[in-house]
Scaffold this active site. Structure first.
Site, PDB file in Angstrom:
ATOM      1  N   GLU B 129       0.824  -1.220   0.000  1.00  0.00           N
ATOM      2  CA  GLU B 129       0.000   0.000   0.000  1.00  0.00           C
ATOM      3  C   GLU B 129       0.852   1.263   0.000  1.00  0.00           C
ATOM      4  O   GLU B 129       0.437   2.302  -0.504  1.00  0.00           O
ATOM      5  CB  GLU B 129      -0.947   0.012   1.220  1.00  0.00           C
ATOM      6  N   THR B 182      -6.106   9.741  -5.028  1.00  0.00           N
ATOM      7  CA  THR B 182      -6.155   9.625  -3.569  1.00  0.00           C
ATOM      8  C   THR B 182      -5.599  10.899  -2.931  1.00  0.00           C
ATOM      9  O   THR B 182      -6.116  11.383  -1.925  1.00  0.00           O
ATOM     10  CB  THR B 182      -5.345   8.397  -3.095  1.00  0.00           C
TER      11      THR B 182
END
Lengths: 309, 309
Positions: B129, B182
């Site tokens: 991630e 994001t």
């Protein structure tokens, strides 16, 4: 038809660490004792059989206001005579006003054939909280009515209370005899919270609900911590940090400020641990030269209840 | 000893309405398919059998980075050949990168005799991630590993994940083909939250956990609402308000933005309702002239799993 009932209405912990304004937990003791007698004479007449000098005029008494609210929904011409013996010291932060208001409406409901739902009783009792602290809140009322662990999801526009079971737990509470006014304890709260801290707080809120529902004591313990309200109120309660430290050392799962204080609660797995933790909590205030009371008892699985007719 | 395994690793919903940075939910589909083959040659070699042009250099690929982390804990001299077929479109906000990283480490663990715990696998996959979005977070990783409903109580200092069952639920997801970075979706977040709003949010967090654990669909529905993050991100996702309106009218329990978007999820009691809700969600973007995909499927009770050797 019943003419008179005796009700025990328990102390409650609100906030419960991370769940400011939302969580509540019922204790089994201490409790207020309410004798309610039906009368053909309208209105509410209150006597206090304790030494706290609380107002007895119905419109200024939490139980009186709650009963007057309830009577508005009763078509019959009746009234109540009320005798209140407070087992819970006012201003201790363990739901003293809520206990009296709840005990009164639970007793009235028994005398009226239990025609009201628990949610209605919460609404009536909340009127008492307005007299006691100026706000219509249910975080002590809800556990006093339902017992166990409660979540007040919303008060407005619709009252939404989630009543959940609590696993077997013993609670130790110390009440140092210092005055913390609810208004002062509100004043120190931050107006806003950094987003990251709010996230940590609701992660604990999620953990605490999951811990209660899965009876995971370790999870309950690590989820109790309050990152927002307790740090702000720490200066109002001398001894709090040391009390927590000694309680954890004595085996407590975790704890925090009860309601807006000054009482401090700690949750424990067993009675034995709870008694040791109660002593540890007390030792801090003994050393500080502050008078205190300690209560130790199990979580209350039921709320206020009729104990005799 | 196994030499090669095939793993399906599912899409996941993170945040789940009110639980920003904390909640996750596993879907049963879509999923990434990972073929992992043990090799005597050290290192990780990646092939993508899909058309997404994702990096195949191990140190730049989410599955590659996760496997390199895992290999650091393996004393044997081995490596992996990896074939990834993405069933989850990158950038859709349903845990695409998490699925690939999780699938890779679950496959590797199977090849290594399941020597690692699920918590260790989460740690390895979180390294992926960091490559994908710059942050070590577990809110998609956790449900992809554990299945069901997950609470990431903490990532630091100690990873604390609470894996909970979810009641039977059908999920409808619409992925409008718009890019929401994001980083952009982080930029619009408020730095601080008014305390009263934070309390309403954690009341919903408590309600949602209780709703999942008691299978109370009405409680789940009214607790999903996000007062903090969704309002800030609303301008980034055209059609969101209308999509929610039509989904609720079609029978959805509730929903919100999936992860940081642009996908929108809705939870439903039955497959039939979920299909109607999926169509309702799609109709909004059809009218807006924005291409979209709709996924409908049950909540995934298990996470990534070996489906063939």
């Amino acid at each position: 038809m019943l003419n008179s009932v005796l009700v025990h209405s328990p102390a409650t912990l609100s906030n419960l660490g991370c769940g400011f304004d939302v969580f509540g937990l019922a204790l089994a003791a201490p409790y207020d004792t309410i004798r309610l007698t039906r009368s053909p004479e309208p209105g509410v007449r209150i006597q206090h059989l304790d030494g706290y000098n609380l107002p007895t005029e119905a419109t200024r008494n939490v139980a009186g206001v709650a009963l007057l609210m309830l009577l508005q929904e009763v078509p019959e011409t009746i009234g109540f005579d009320v005798e209140i013996t407070k087992g819970i010291k006012p201003g201790s932060g363990v739901g003293s006003s809520a206990a009296s208001a709840v005990g009164a409406v639970v007793a009235a409901n028994a005398l009226l054939g239990n025609r009201f739902t628990k949610m209605q009783l919460v609404e009536f009792a909340m009127a008492g909280e307005v007299v006691a602290c100026g706000a219509r809140h249910a975080d002590n009322i809800a556990p006093a009515i339902f017992g166990g662990f409660t979540v007040v999801r919303a008060v407005e526009p619709v009252l939404d209370i989630i009543a959940l079971p609590a696993p077997p737990l013993w609670v130790a509470v110390v009440h140092p005899q210092i005055e913390v006014k609810t208004s002062d304890s509100r004043k120190v709260l931050p107006a806003a919270v950094p987003l990251g801290l709010a996230v940590r707080q609701w992660a604990n809120v999620a953990g605490l609900v999951a811990g209660f529902l899965t009876a995971d004591y370790n999870l309950i313990g690590r989820s109790l911590d309050d990152y927002i309200v307790e740090p702000a109120r720490l200066p109002l309660i001398p001894g709090l940090a040391e009390a927590r430290k000694r309680a954890l050392a004595a085996g407590a799962i975790g704890g925090g400020i009860s309601g807006s204080g000054p009482s401090i609660f700690m949750l424990n797995r067993t009675e034995e641990t709870a008694r040791a933790v109660g002593a540890a909590l007390g030792s801090v205030f003994a050393e500080l030269g502050i008078a205190f009371n300690v209560y130790v008892g199990p979580v209350g699985t039921e709320g206020a209840r009729v104990v005799a007719e």
